[in-house]
Motif scaffolding. Structure first.
Motif, PDB file in Angstrom:
ATOM      1  N   GLN A  91       0.792  -1.065  -0.041  1.00  0.00           N
ATOM      2  CA  GLN A  91       0.107  -0.405   0.290  1.00  0.00           C
ATOM      3  C   GLN A  91       1.092   1.463   0.020  1.00  0.00           C
ATOM      4  OE1 GLN A  91      -3.881  -0.044  -0.404  1.00  0.00           O
ATOM      5  NE2 GLN A  91      -3.130   2.057  -1.088  1.00  0.00           N
ATOM      6  N   LEU A  92       1.645   1.093   0.859  1.00  0.00           N
ATOM      7  CA  LEU A  92       3.001   2.112   0.829  1.00  0.00           C
ATOM      8  C   LEU A  92       3.342   2.646  -0.724  1.00  0.00           C
ATOM      9  CD1 LEU A  92       3.605   4.268   2.831  1.00  0.00           C
ATOM     10  CD2 LEU A  92       5.486   3.554   3.540  1.00  0.00           C
ATOM     11  N   LYS A  93       4.373   1.717  -1.266  1.00  0.00           N
ATOM     12  CA  LYS A  93       4.279   1.719  -2.526  1.00  0.00           C
ATOM     13  C   LYS A  93       3.742   2.284  -3.540  1.00  0.00           C
ATOM     14  CE  LYS A  93       8.158  -1.892  -2.530  1.00  0.00           C
ATOM     15  NZ  LYS A  93       8.591  -3.598  -2.637  1.00  0.00           N
ATOM     16  N   ALA A  94       2.099   1.701  -3.225  1.00  0.00           N
ATOM     17  CA  ALA A  94       1.565   2.047  -4.294  1.00  0.00           C
ATOM     18  C   ALA A  94       0.727   3.415  -4.226  1.00  0.00           C
ATOM     19  CB  ALA A  94       0.427   1.604  -4.089  1.00  0.00           C
ATOM     20  N   TYR A  95       1.165   4.620  -2.809  1.00  0.00           N
ATOM     21  CA  TYR A  95       0.753   5.866  -3.042  1.00  0.00           C
ATOM     22  C   TYR A  95       2.665   6.583  -3.406  1.00  0.00           C
ATOM     23  CZ  TYR A  95      -3.197   5.093   0.194  1.00  0.00           C
ATOM     24  OH  TYR A  95      -4.011   4.930   0.702  1.00  0.00           O
ATOM     25  N   MET A  96       3.071   5.805  -2.914  1.00  0.00           N
ATOM     26  CA  MET A  96       4.533   6.647  -3.462  1.00  0.00           C
ATOM     27  C   MET A  96       4.621   6.541  -5.239  1.00  0.00           C
ATOM     28  SD  MET A  96       4.958   8.292  -1.168  1.00  0.00           S
ATOM     29  CE  MET A  96       5.861   9.065  -1.625  1.00  0.00           C
ATOM     30  N   ASP A  97       3.671   5.348  -5.997  1.00  0.00           N
ATOM     31  CA  ASP A  97       4.558   5.487  -7.272  1.00  0.00           C
ATOM     32  C   ASP A  97       4.651   6.592  -7.947  1.00  0.00           C
ATOM     33  OD1 ASP A  97       4.939   4.254  -9.429  1.00  0.00           O
ATOM     34  OD2 ASP A  97       2.897   3.409  -9.500  1.00  0.00           O
ATOM     35  N   GLY A  98       5.454   6.787  -8.733  1.00  0.00           N
ATOM     36  CA  GLY A  98       6.110   8.209  -9.122  1.00  0.00           C
ATOM     37  C   GLY A  98       5.744   9.822  -8.176  1.00  0.00           C
ATOM     38  N   ARG A  99       5.452   9.529  -7.059  1.00  0.00           N
ATOM     39  CA  ARG A  99       5.122  11.384  -5.877  1.00  0.00           C
ATOM     40  C   ARG A  99       6.102  11.549  -5.538  1.00  0.00           C
ATOM     41  NH1 ARG A  99       0.506   7.077  -6.719  1.00  0.00           N
ATOM     42  NH2 ARG A  99      -1.369   8.495  -7.184  1.00  0.00           N
ATOM     43  N   ALA A 100       6.089  12.999  -5.371  1.00  0.00           N
ATOM     44  CA  ALA A 100       7.387  13.176  -4.428  1.00  0.00           C
ATOM     45  C   ALA A 100       7.300  13.037  -3.231  1.00  0.00           C
ATOM     46  CB  ALA A 100       7.912  14.310  -4.677  1.00  0.00           C
ATOM     47  N   LEU A 101       7.571  13.095  -2.381  1.00  0.00           N
ATOM     48  CA  LEU A 101       8.065  12.562  -1.060  1.00  0.00           C
ATOM     49  C   LEU A 101       8.236  14.011   0.300  1.00  0.00           C
ATOM     50  CD1 LEU A 101       7.280  10.738   1.922  1.00  0.00           C
ATOM     51  CD2 LEU A 101       9.264  10.550   1.892  1.00  0.00           C
ATOM     52  N   LEU A 102       7.377  15.023   0.506  1.00  0.00           N
ATOM     53  CA  LEU A 102       7.624  15.334   1.515  1.00  0.00           C
ATOM     54  C   LEU A 102       7.635  15.350   2.886  1.00  0.00           C
ATOM     55  CD1 LEU A 102       7.327  18.510   2.282  1.00  0.00           C
ATOM     56  CD2 LEU A 102       5.223  18.422   2.806  1.00  0.00           C
ATOM     57  N   VAL A 103       8.851  15.396   3.838  1.00  0.00           N
ATOM     58  CA  VAL A 103       8.988  14.519   4.936  1.00  0.00           C
ATOM     59  C   VAL A 103       9.379  16.529   6.266  1.00  0.00           C
ATOM     60  CG1 VAL A 103      10.764  13.972   6.234  1.00  0.00           C
ATOM     61  CG2 VAL A 103      10.510  13.007   4.119  1.00  0.00           C
ATOM     62  N   GLU A 104       8.798  16.219   7.612  1.00  0.00           N
ATOM     63  CA  GLU A 104       8.497  16.919   7.854  1.00  0.00           C
ATOM     64  C   GLU A 104       9.931  16.252   9.733  1.00  0.00           C
ATOM     65  OE1 GLU A 104       5.501  19.724   8.652  1.00  0.00           O
ATOM     66  OE2 GLU A 104       4.169  18.240   7.420  1.00  0.00           O
ATOM     67  N   PRO A 105      10.374  16.471   9.917  1.00  0.00           N
ATOM     68  CA  PRO A 105      11.199  15.502  10.592  1.00  0.00           C
ATOM     69  C   PRO A 105      10.924  15.922  12.154  1.00  0.00           C
ATOM     70  CG  PRO A 105      12.997  16.697   8.889  1.00  0.00           C
ATOM     71  CD  PRO A 105      11.050  16.938   8.798  1.00  0.00           C
ATOM     72  N   THR A 106      11.556  14.982  13.392  1.00  0.00           N
ATOM     73  CA  THR A 106      11.025  15.761  14.119  1.00  0.00           C
ATOM     74  C   THR A 106      11.816  16.234  15.592  1.00  0.00           C
ATOM     75  OG1 THR A 106      10.906  13.667  15.397  1.00  0.00           O
ATOM     76  CG2 THR A 106       9.131  14.102  14.801  1.00  0.00           C
ATOM     77  N   GLY A 107      12.781  15.871  14.564  1.00  0.00           N
ATOM     78  CA  GLY A 107      14.069  16.266  15.351  1.00  0.00           C
ATOM     79  C   GLY A 107      14.262  15.492  16.396  1.00  0.00           C
ATOM     80  N   GLU A 108      14.249  14.017  15.849  1.00  0.00           N
ATOM     81  CA  GLU A 108      14.140  13.217  16.989  1.00  0.00           C
ATOM     82  C   GLU A 108      14.958  11.461  15.939  1.00  0.00           C
ATOM     83  OE1 GLU A 108      11.364  12.662  19.937  1.00  0.00           O
ATOM     84  OE2 GLU A 108      11.781  14.396  19.768  1.00  0.00           O
ATOM     85  N   VAL A 109      15.481  11.314  16.312  1.00  0.00           N
ATOM     86  CA  VAL A 109      15.826   9.702  15.518  1.00  0.00           C
ATOM     87  C   VAL A 109      14.780   8.487  16.488  1.00  0.00           C
ATOM     88  CG1 VAL A 109      17.466  10.125  14.518  1.00  0.00           C
ATOM     89  CG2 VAL A 109      18.292   9.308  17.023  1.00  0.00           C
ATOM     90  N   ASP A 110      14.802   7.202  16.379  1.00  0.00           N
ATOM     91  CA  ASP A 110      14.725   6.080  17.097  1.00  0.00           C
ATOM     92  C   ASP A 110      15.697   5.488  17.237  1.00  0.00           C
ATOM     93  OD1 ASP A 110      14.968   4.735  14.857  1.00  0.00           O
ATOM     94  OD2 ASP A 110      12.934   3.792  14.272  1.00  0.00           O
ATOM     95  N   VAL A 111      15.597   3.983  18.128  1.00  0.00           N
ATOM     96  CA  VAL A 111      16.677   3.474  18.737  1.00  0.00           C
ATOM     97  C   VAL A 111      17.380   3.009  17.589  1.00  0.00           C
ATOM     98  CG1 VAL A 111      15.956   2.672  20.940  1.00  0.00           C
ATOM     99  CG2 VAL A 111      15.372   1.135  18.984  1.00  0.00           C
ATOM    100  N   TYR A 112      17.283   2.903  16.244  1.00  0.00           N
ATOM    101  CA  TYR A 112      17.706   1.929  15.394  1.00  0.00           C
ATOM    102  C   TYR A 112      18.833   3.450  14.336  1.00  0.00           C
ATOM    103  CZ  TYR A 112      14.918  -1.537  16.607  1.00  0.00           C
ATOM    104  OH  TYR A 112      14.503  -2.405  17.191  1.00  0.00           O
ATOM    105  N   GLY A 113      18.487   4.733  14.465  1.00  0.00           N
ATOM    106  CA  GLY A 113      18.718   5.546  13.992  1.00  0.00           C
ATOM    107  C   GLY A 113      18.095   5.783  13.289  1.00  0.00           C
ATOM    108  N   ARG A 114      16.565   6.080  12.517  1.00  0.00           N
ATOM    109  CA  ARG A 114      15.643   6.233  11.463  1.00  0.00           C
ATOM    110  C   ARG A 114      15.081   7.716  12.448  1.00  0.00           C
ATOM    111  NH1 ARG A 114      12.343   1.464  11.303  1.00  0.00           N
ATOM    112  NH2 ARG A 114      12.582   1.757  14.041  1.00  0.00           N
ATOM    113  N   MET A 115      15.295   8.766  11.398  1.00  0.00           N
ATOM    114  CA  MET A 115      14.590   9.661  11.256  1.00  0.00           C
ATOM    115  C   MET A 115      13.064   9.399  11.681  1.00  0.00           C
ATOM    116  SD  MET A 115      14.434  13.284   8.521  1.00  0.00           S
ATOM    117  CE  MET A 115      15.906  14.027   9.014  1.00  0.00           C
ATOM    118  N   LEU A 116      12.425  10.229  12.516  1.00  0.00           N
ATOM    119  CA  LEU A 116      10.987  10.139  12.839  1.00  0.00           C
ATOM    120  C   LEU A 116      10.903  11.495  12.432  1.00  0.00           C
ATOM    121  CD1 LEU A 116      10.907   8.980  16.775  1.00  0.00           C
ATOM    122  CD2 LEU A 116      10.652   7.448  14.707  1.00  0.00           C
TER     123      LEU A 116
END
Length: 173
Positions: free
Chosen positions: A97-122
């Protein structure tokens, strides 16, 4: 606040997402990759074999997707016969489902300034219609809200999902 277009800026391998702080940014199609139902990789401009050109990972702040099943060596026998034993798992449905939403579209990201325990930007992420040229940020829609509406993810009780339309000043830098 201005939205940075990171599509054409340096994104080295292993970029520390904390240096981006809370600055909203945009990635155009081809500059990111869906990993699973709640994680997206920003791709590096310097691909290599070890990290497959991955710069840093981003995770939704307010939702969680089921994990995809771990593959077993016996799955190869089924796959050679044209059968994917996990095609309908909840984790695979969220990823699809996420891939279908993203297909051919741009991604707007609003970071929280935090990362999780795996180093992923929240962050909160929104899908933006894109037909080339300048993306129309006024038509951005929250991916968290879209994924929740399809019932393929679960909300975190302590985090309210973002509004359907991002609440930032929509100008590009």
């Amino acid at each position: 606040m201005t939205v940075l277009d990171l599509s054409f800026r340096d994104r080295p391998r292993g970029l520390d997402p904390m240096i981006l702080g809370e600055q909203p940014f945009l990635l155009r199609p081809g500059h990111f990759s869906v990993i699973d139902g709640d994680t997206i990789w920003a791709l590096s401009n310097e691909p290599d074999e070890k990290r497959n050109g991955q710069s840093f990972s981003m995770r939704f702040r307010s939702i969680a997707a089921p994990e995809r099943p771990k593959r077993r060596h016996t799955d190869d026998i089924l796959k050679k016969s044209g059968i994917d034993p996990y095609w309908d798992s909840a984790g695979q449905q969220a990823t699809t489902q996420l891939k279908a939403y993203m297909d051919g579209r741009a991604l707007l990201v609003e970071p929280t300034g935090e990362v999780d325990v795996y180093g992923r930007m929240l962050c909160d992420m929104a899908v933006v219609p894109y037909t080339g040229g300048k993306p129309d940020l006024s038509r951005a829609a929250s991916l968290e809200r879209l994924m929740l509406s399809q019932r393929v993810v679960s909300p975190f009780e302590q985090e309210a999902p973002p509004p359907l339309r991002p609440q930032i000043t929509l100008s590009m830098a």
